[in-house]
Design an enzyme around this catalytic site. Structure first.
Site, PDB file in Angstrom:
ATOM      1  N   VAL A 197       1.806 -10.289   5.262  1.00 11.86           N
ATOM      2  CA  VAL A 197       1.749 -11.598   4.589  1.00 11.86           C
ATOM      3  C   VAL A 197       2.951 -12.422   5.036  1.00 11.86           C
ATOM      4  O   VAL A 197       4.090 -11.972   4.946  1.00 11.86           O
ATOM      5  CB  VAL A 197       1.740 -11.417   3.047  1.00 11.86           C
ATOM      6  CG1 VAL A 197       1.967 -12.754   2.354  1.00 11.86           C
ATOM      7  CG2 VAL A 197       0.430 -10.788   2.611  1.00 11.86           C
ATOM      8  N   ILE A 240       7.908   3.461   1.821  1.00 14.04           N
ATOM      9  CA  ILE A 240       9.191   4.153   1.680  1.00 14.04           C
ATOM     10  C   ILE A 240       9.035   5.668   1.902  1.00 14.04           C
ATOM     11  O   ILE A 240       9.968   6.345   2.317  1.00 14.04           O
ATOM     12  CB  ILE A 240       9.845   3.836   0.323  1.00 14.04           C
ATOM     13  CG1 ILE A 240      11.303   4.240   0.318  1.00 14.04           C
ATOM     14  CG2 ILE A 240       9.118   4.489  -0.828  1.00 14.04           C
ATOM     15  CD1 ILE A 240      12.182   3.394  -0.509  1.00 14.04           C
ATOM     16  N   GLY A 242       0.809  -1.223   0.000  1.00 12.78           N
ATOM     17  CA  GLY A 242       0.000   0.000   0.000  1.00 12.78           C
ATOM     18  C   GLY A 242       0.836   1.263   0.000  1.00 12.78           C
ATOM     19  O   GLY A 242       0.490   2.253   0.632  1.00 12.78           O
ATOM     20  N   LYS A 258       5.413  22.330 -10.493  1.00 16.44           N
ATOM     21  CA  LYS A 258       6.798  22.109 -10.924  1.00 16.44           C
ATOM     22  C   LYS A 258       6.890  22.385 -12.418  1.00 16.44           C
ATOM     23  O   LYS A 258       6.147  21.800 -13.196  1.00 16.44           O
ATOM     24  CB  LYS A 258       7.180  20.651 -10.619  1.00 16.44           C
ATOM     25  CG  LYS A 258       8.510  20.234 -11.197  1.00 16.44           C
ATOM     26  CD  LYS A 258       8.842  18.787 -10.881  1.00 16.44           C
ATOM     27  CE  LYS A 258      10.057  18.345 -11.664  1.00 16.44           C
ATOM     28  NZ  LYS A 258      10.340  16.914 -11.514  1.00 16.44           N
ATOM     29  N   GLU A 316      15.281  12.401 -12.590  1.00 18.99           N
ATOM     30  CA  GLU A 316      14.298  13.002 -13.494  1.00 18.99           C
ATOM     31  C   GLU A 316      12.876  12.645 -13.047  1.00 18.99           C
ATOM     32  O   GLU A 316      11.939  12.681 -13.844  1.00 18.99           O
ATOM     33  CB  GLU A 316      14.559  12.566 -14.942  1.00 18.99           C
ATOM     34  CG  GLU A 316      15.763  13.261 -15.580  1.00 18.99           C
ATOM     35  CD  GLU A 316      15.495  14.705 -16.012  1.00 18.99           C
ATOM     36  OE1 GLU A 316      14.331  15.123 -15.985  1.00 18.99           O
ATOM     37  OE2 GLU A 316      16.460  15.404 -16.385  1.00 18.99           O
TER      38      GLU A 316
HETATM   39  P1  FAD Z   1       6.758   1.109  -0.746  1.00 19.66           P
HETATM   40  O1  FAD Z   1       6.391   2.519  -0.546  1.00 19.66           O
HETATM   41  O2  FAD Z   1       7.967   0.592  -0.034  1.00 19.66           O
HETATM   42  O3  FAD Z   1       5.500   0.230  -0.350  1.00 19.66           O
HETATM   43  C1  FAD Z   1       5.604  -1.151  -0.094  1.00 19.66           C
HETATM   44  C2  FAD Z   1       4.299  -1.628   0.523  1.00 19.66           C
HETATM   45  O4  FAD Z   1       4.337  -3.042   0.642  1.00 19.66           O
HETATM   46  C3  FAD Z   1       4.029  -1.084   1.903  1.00 19.66           C
HETATM   47  O5  FAD Z   1       2.667  -0.756   2.034  1.00 19.66           O
HETATM   48  C4  FAD Z   1       4.343  -2.261   2.815  1.00 19.66           C
HETATM   49  O6  FAD Z   1       3.620  -2.222   4.006  1.00 19.66           O
HETATM   50  C5  FAD Z   1       3.879  -3.403   1.925  1.00 19.66           C
HETATM   51  N1  FAD Z   1       4.454  -4.712   2.264  1.00 19.66           N
HETATM   52  C6  FAD Z   1       5.732  -5.144   2.078  1.00 19.66           C
HETATM   53  N2  FAD Z   1       5.850  -6.406   2.524  1.00 19.66           N
HETATM   54  C7  FAD Z   1       4.634  -6.770   2.996  1.00 19.66           C
HETATM   55  C8  FAD Z   1       4.119  -7.937   3.600  1.00 19.66           C
HETATM   56  N3  FAD Z   1       4.884  -9.012   3.838  1.00 19.66           N
HETATM   57  N4  FAD Z   1       2.821  -7.970   3.972  1.00 19.66           N
HETATM   58  C9  FAD Z   1       2.033  -6.892   3.768  1.00 19.66           C
HETATM   59  N5  FAD Z   1       2.458  -5.764   3.204  1.00 19.66           N
HETATM   60  C10 FAD Z   1       3.744  -5.699   2.832  1.00 19.66           C
HETATM   61  N6  FAD Z   1       9.686   8.676  -7.334  1.00 19.66           N
HETATM   62  C11 FAD Z   1       9.252   9.744  -7.997  1.00 19.66           C
HETATM   63  O7  FAD Z   1       8.429   9.602  -8.922  1.00 19.66           O
HETATM   64  N7  FAD Z   1       9.692  10.994  -7.666  1.00 19.66           N
HETATM   65  C12 FAD Z   1      10.618  11.194  -6.704  1.00 19.66           C
HETATM   66  O8  FAD Z   1      10.977  12.343  -6.421  1.00 19.66           O
HETATM   67  C13 FAD Z   1      11.142  10.071  -6.041  1.00 19.66           C
HETATM   68  N8  FAD Z   1      12.100  10.197  -5.087  1.00 19.66           N
HETATM   69  C14 FAD Z   1      12.626   9.083  -4.531  1.00 19.66           C
HETATM   70  C15 FAD Z   1      13.720   9.196  -3.655  1.00 19.66           C
HETATM   71  C16 FAD Z   1      14.314   8.046  -3.125  1.00 19.66           C
HETATM   72  C17 FAD Z   1      15.488   8.167  -2.227  1.00 19.66           C
HETATM   73  C18 FAD Z   1      13.784   6.767  -3.433  1.00 19.66           C
HETATM   74  C19 FAD Z   1      14.387   5.528  -2.855  1.00 19.66           C
HETATM   75  C20 FAD Z   1      12.700   6.657  -4.268  1.00 19.66           C
HETATM   76  C21 FAD Z   1      12.134   7.791  -4.846  1.00 19.66           C
HETATM   77  N9  FAD Z   1      11.080   7.686  -5.733  1.00 19.66           N
HETATM   78  C22 FAD Z   1      10.630   8.796  -6.386  1.00 19.66           C
HETATM   79  C23 FAD Z   1      10.471   6.391  -5.990  1.00 19.66           C
HETATM   80  C24 FAD Z   1       9.162   6.284  -5.209  1.00 19.66           C
HETATM   81  O9  FAD Z   1       9.378   6.547  -3.847  1.00 19.66           O
HETATM   82  C25 FAD Z   1       8.577   4.883  -5.350  1.00 19.66           C
HETATM   83  O10 FAD Z   1       8.603   4.511  -6.694  1.00 19.66           O
HETATM   84  C26 FAD Z   1       7.161   4.849  -4.893  1.00 19.66           C
HETATM   85  O11 FAD Z   1       7.032   5.391  -3.622  1.00 19.66           O
HETATM   86  C27 FAD Z   1       6.614   3.449  -4.918  1.00 19.66           C
HETATM   87  O12 FAD Z   1       7.035   2.708  -3.838  1.00 19.66           O
HETATM   88  P2  FAD Z   1       6.333   1.305  -3.620  1.00 19.66           P
HETATM   89  O13 FAD Z   1       4.892   1.518  -3.433  1.00 19.66           O
HETATM   90  O14 FAD Z   1       6.774   0.412  -4.725  1.00 19.66           O
HETATM   91  O15 FAD Z   1       7.021   0.759  -2.306  1.00 19.66           O
END
Ligand code: FAD
Length: 502
Positions: A186, A46, A13, A79, A343
């Site tokens: 999970v 994250i 999420g 932006k 970017e």
């Molecule tokens: P996460 O936010 O990590 O979510 C993972 C989810 O999985 C969480 O809800 C967690 O609870 C759940 N989960 C994991 N394991 C389990 C389990 N076993 N059981 C139940 N739930 C579980 N993107 C941009 O477009 N612009 C930016 O400026 C930008 N800046 C960034 C800066 C940094 C330093 C980084 C690292 C990334 C950046 N990004 C940026 C990328 C962006 O943050 C991510 O692409 C975006 O937030 C998607 O993250 P996610 O949902 O894949 O992962």
């Protein structure tokens, strides 16, 4: 008869999970297809990802979201591009604006006219002929003028916002349209012993969730795509050696700028992203060239305002999943791959992943040909974005640290080598295969990094220099007049979408 998918499960999420859930809920009837999202508050998200590119406007439109409402709820600002400081060489600065530079004339790209006037002595950088760059430097903003004959129609923009609030906003949207959220971690994943398809997820509190199709949105954990199905990761760290980030917010100091700032550092770079309430900062660096303590000190001593909280450490590896969709699991978000936010492309890659799934929406047999097409498309998307990011590093002239010397001399993908050579030799740039970054973006970064073509369009070269200079001057005068009529960015936000009270 077509057998429909009945149960779609999204595991995770963060932005990826809720963007996927929101997009699916805008399309699917919950009485026919159940969409369940599982997330764990204990694991958390994250919570970075504050800067976007203009394509996000299409995503919001697809959902039918009202812009001012969305901006209020996510504390968003506008932006107009990214300012790159010290990238080409120390002391240099340019803006990669959204939208184009100048106006193309007689079917010939504007930058050829600029190169011609430069050869005649014009020392103005090409940024000086971009409406978005001029507005950004003056901290002003206006929505695009609907009249295509007006210079203001060339405004293009994206947002900076609070990533946690964004996920929360999309959660409200998706739940209102029938997505069911399940809280919990999970722990066990069951697969069909013959096909290897994932069939059931068991949570720590005992609940089980079954599905026909699973989205792995578990972030860097990649619980389904990697830990369960064992799909490999293509490591691109030889081209993109940064592998760590430290992120922290600070108070605003000065006006809220309508652009992201990226300042090159001795072993990486530092972002500055203003939302309505605070400024997000982060230092991205390569641990092979700088230790964590030095990186931390560099960040905290260069914040524009008082630090809020303490810097958070994040580790990553640039690359992509070998296959994004395997069996009945589709990886979206950080589980699919990672390209540093230079970017602001990660949220775009999520949007593209879910949009492409929707355009290929399969029946329950999940045909191989659909999976193959999805994987082909996403591979090309990731590789094109990768090349554009590498461009910023490889075309530096810097040799003041081991990091920049490495970047300046590293071998690069042939696809990028060709683009750089084509621009350098004859000033030509093209957009290949519907790639994300436009010709204008490539030109902005080529020129901003200091690559000057050896020759330019011969038809333009034959024009009287005075005539070209005069037409550039009149374009710039019209742009400056348009910018002068815009509100300061902060005033525009206060009128249009002031953040709701926390
Ligand atoms: P996460 O936010 O990590 O979510 C993972 C989810 O999985 C969480 O809800 C967690 O609870 C759940 N989960 C994991 N394991 C389990 C389990 N076993 N059981 C139940 N739930 C579980 N993107 C941009 O477009 N612009 C930016 O400026 C930008 N800046 C960034 C800066 C940094 C330093 C980084 C690292 C990334 C950046 N990004 C940026 C990328 C962006 O943050 C991510 O692409 C975006 O937030 C998607 O993250 P996610 O949902 O894949 O992962």
């Amino acid at each position: 008869m077509t057998r429909q998918l009945k149960n779609i499960v999204i595991l995770g999420g963060g932005s990826a999970g809720w963007m996927t859930a929101a997009a699916l809920s805008s399309l699917l009837n919950p009485e026919h297809v159940s969409v369940i999202l599982i997330e764990s508050e204990e694991i958390g998200t994250i919570s970075v990802g504050e800067a976007t590119i203009p394509d996000i406007i299409n995503f919001n439109r697809m959902l039918g979201i009202e812009e001012d409402d969305f901006m209020r709820a996510t504390e968003a600002t506008f932006k107009l591009g990214i300012e790159f400081i010290d990238w080409g060489r120390k002391g240099s600065a340019y803006i990669h604006p959204f939208g184009s530079h100048g106006v193309d004339m007689n079917g010939i790209d504007f930058h050829h006219y600029w190169l011609h006037s430069r050869a005649g002595g014009n020392r103005r950088p090409i940024d000086d002929y971009s409406l978005c760059a001029l507005a950004a430097r003056d901290n002003r903003f206006a929505l695009p003028d609907p009249d295509p004959r007006k210079p203001g129609s060339h405004m293009r923009y994206a947002y900076h916002f609070d990533a946690t609030l964004y996920a929360r906003y999309l959660r409200g949207y998706a739940e209102a349209r029938g997505v069911r959220r399940v809280e919990g971690k999970v722990e066990t994943i069951r697969q069909n012993p013959d096909s290897g398809y994932v069939t059931q997820l068991s949570l720590d509190h005992g609940q089980t969730v079954e599905g026909d199709l699973f989205f792995d949105c578990t972030g860097f954990r990649a619980l389904l795509i990697e830990k369960t199905l064992g799909v490999a990761y293509h490591d691109w760290s030889h081209w993109l050696p940064c592998d760590s980030a430290l992120a922290v917010a600070c108070e605003h100091a000065g006006p809220i700028t309508p652009y992201t700032r990226s300042a090159a550092r001795p072993a990486g770079w530092q972002w500055r992203i203003p939302t309505q309430r605070r400024t997000g900062n982060g230092h991205i660096y390569s641990r092979a060239h700088m230790d964590d303590e030095t990186a931390h000190d560099l960040l905290v001593t260069s914040l524009p305002g008082a630090m809020l909280g303490t810097p958070r450490q994040i580790r990553f590896k640039a690359g992509r999943r070998d296959s994004f969709w395997t069996k009945n699991v589709i990886a979206i978000g950080l589980s699919a791959g990672f390209l540093e936010p230079l970017e602001s492309t990660s949220l775009y890659l999520i949007q593209e992943g879910v949009s492409r799934f929707i355009t290929l929406y399969p029946d329950a047999s999940l045909p191989d040909i659909v999976r193959d097409e999805y994987n082909r498309h996403m591979r090309v998307e990731f590789e094109q974005v990768r090349d554009f990011i590498i461009l910023h590093y490889r075309t530096t002239e810097r040799d003041d640290t081991s990091f920049w010397t490495y970047c300046r001399t590293m071998p690069i993908p042939d696809s990028l080598q060709h683009k750089i050579a084509l621009f350098h030799e004859v000033g030509r740039a093209f957009r290949y295969e519907d790639e994300l970054f436009s010709k204008a973006s490539w030109i902005a970064v080529f020129l901003g990094q200091g690559i000057l073509p050896k020759t330019y369009d011969p038809i333009v070269a034959a024009l009287p220099p005075k005539m070209v200079s005069e037409s550039l001057d009149s374009m710039r005068a019209a742009m400056l007049k348009t910018v002068g009529g815009m509100l300061p960015h902060g005033d525009f936000l206060r009128q249009y979408c002031p953040a709701s009270l926390p």
